[in-house]
Design a protein around this motif. Structure first.
Motif, short mmCIF file in Angstrom:
data_model
loop_
_atom_site.label_atom_id
_atom_site.label_comp_id
_atom_site.label_asym_id
_atom_site.label_seq_id
_atom_site.Cartn_x
_atom_site.Cartn_y
_atom_site.Cartn_z
N ILE A 1 0.57 3.22 2.55
CA ILE A 1 -0.06 2.76 3.98
C ILE A 1 -0.29 4.27 4.30
O ILE A 1 -1.31 4.81 5.00
CB ILE A 1 0.59 2.24 4.93
N PHE B 1 -4.02 6.07 5.02
CA PHE B 1 -4.54 6.86 6.31
C PHE B 1 -4.91 8.21 5.82
O PHE B 1 -5.67 8.94 6.47
CB PHE B 1 -3.41 6.73 7.40
N GLU C 1 -2.13 -2.52 1.29
CA GLU C 1 -2.47 -1.76 2.43
C GLU C 1 -3.73 -0.87 2.34
O GLU C 1 -4.36 -0.80 3.18
CB GLU C 1 -1.21 -0.75 2.76
N ILE D 1 -7.16 -0.58 4.44
CA ILE D 1 -7.38 0.51 5.30
C ILE D 1 -8.87 1.12 4.86
O ILE D 1 -9.69 1.42 5.69
CB ILE D 1 -6.38 1.38 5.45
#
Length: 276
Positions: free
Chosen positions: A99, A103, A214, A218
């Motif tokens: 994750i 990001f 994840e 995203i």
């Protein structure tokens, strides 16, 4: 073995059975007796098949880039990567959770991210909107970049370890003695041995990428979606009729994976044991 079966295999098997019963209308919130209508809906759902193809594309692209990069680093930078700052730096990406990597890629490569702002400040583009779509894009560049960032250091270290374990340097010198050029040593000795030994691990990591959640959530698009994101989206929608289709999607994906593994590993030529 019994403990492994109870803690790992049994829950997985029970989950598959529950998903199958739910998809057949035998149990669950929409249970009204045995029916195949949900399976018919799933097989005619073009979104599901696009998602399957997209998932396999992402996994194959990721593992191809990872293998190519790891082999190049192992062959040409093996010694520097085993000492000093470079030897330490290659371990750093291994500490990043998925994750966090997602990001990071989003903040760096989106149209409002770091790279876009730097290029804008340099005057190469007149607005950040002109920066290429590298995240949430059709071709999954952000997803592939994130997974490659995570896998490249691991497989580089893995290949370096195999290189030493199999005495590949000595085998290459034997090839050189017999007249093989540097390119022939790499193509006929180094690369085949590394790939043959690493084949099971490479296969398992490919499956891991297919099932990741994840990162595609995203930095991926809403359509097409990777199969894990599609399944979770259908499970969480307010339309209860989508829940059986979510379970069916998962069951079809598991079935395809099992069939693929069976076809691959039934051939003894892919055995990781070099003595066979």
């Amino acid at each position: 073995m019994l403990l492994f079966l109870l803690l790992a295999v049994l829950p997985l098997l029970l989950g598959i059975i529950y998903a199958l019963l739910y998809s057949l209308g035998i149990t669950g919130l929409v249970s009204d007796g045995f029916t195949l209508k949900y399976w018919q809906q799933a097989f005619t759902d073009i979104e599901l098949w696009y998602s399957m193809g997209y998932t396999f594309y992402i996994a194959l692209a990721t593992i191809t880039l990872t293998i190519a990069g790891a082999l190049l680093l192992t062959i040409y930078l093996k010694e520097p990567l085993q000492q000093g700052f470079a030897g330490f730096s290659i371990y750093v990406p291994l500490a990043f959770p998925a994750i966090v990597v997602a990001f990071l890629i989003f903040q760096l490569a989106s149209q409002s991210g770091f790279f876009a702002r730097i290029i804008y400040q340099l005057g190469w583009i007149s607005s950040t909107a002109q920066f290429p779509e590298l995240v949430n894009d059709t071709y999954g560049i952000g997803i592939i970049a994130a997974h490659t960032f995570m896998a490249l250091p691991f497989f580089t270290l893995y290949f370096i370890n195999l290189y030493d374990q199999e005495n590949i340097n000595q085998l290459a010198k034997v090839g050189q003695t017999l007249g093989a050029s540097s390119a022939q040593q790499h193509r006929r000795i180094v690369v085949p041995i590394l790939l043959r030994r690493a084949f099971p691990t490479l296969t398992l990591y490919t499956i891991f990428v297919m099932g990741s959640y994840e990162i595609p959530l995203i930095v991926g698009r809403q359509s097409p979606q990777m199969i894990s994101v599609l399944v979770i989206r259908k499970l969480r929608k307010f339309n209860l009729s989508d829940i059986p289709e979510a379970y069916i999607s998962a069951l079809l994906f598991i079935t395809l994976i099992i069939i693929g593994l069976t076809l691959i590993f039934k051939n003894r030529n892919f055995s990781y044991d070099l003595d066979q």
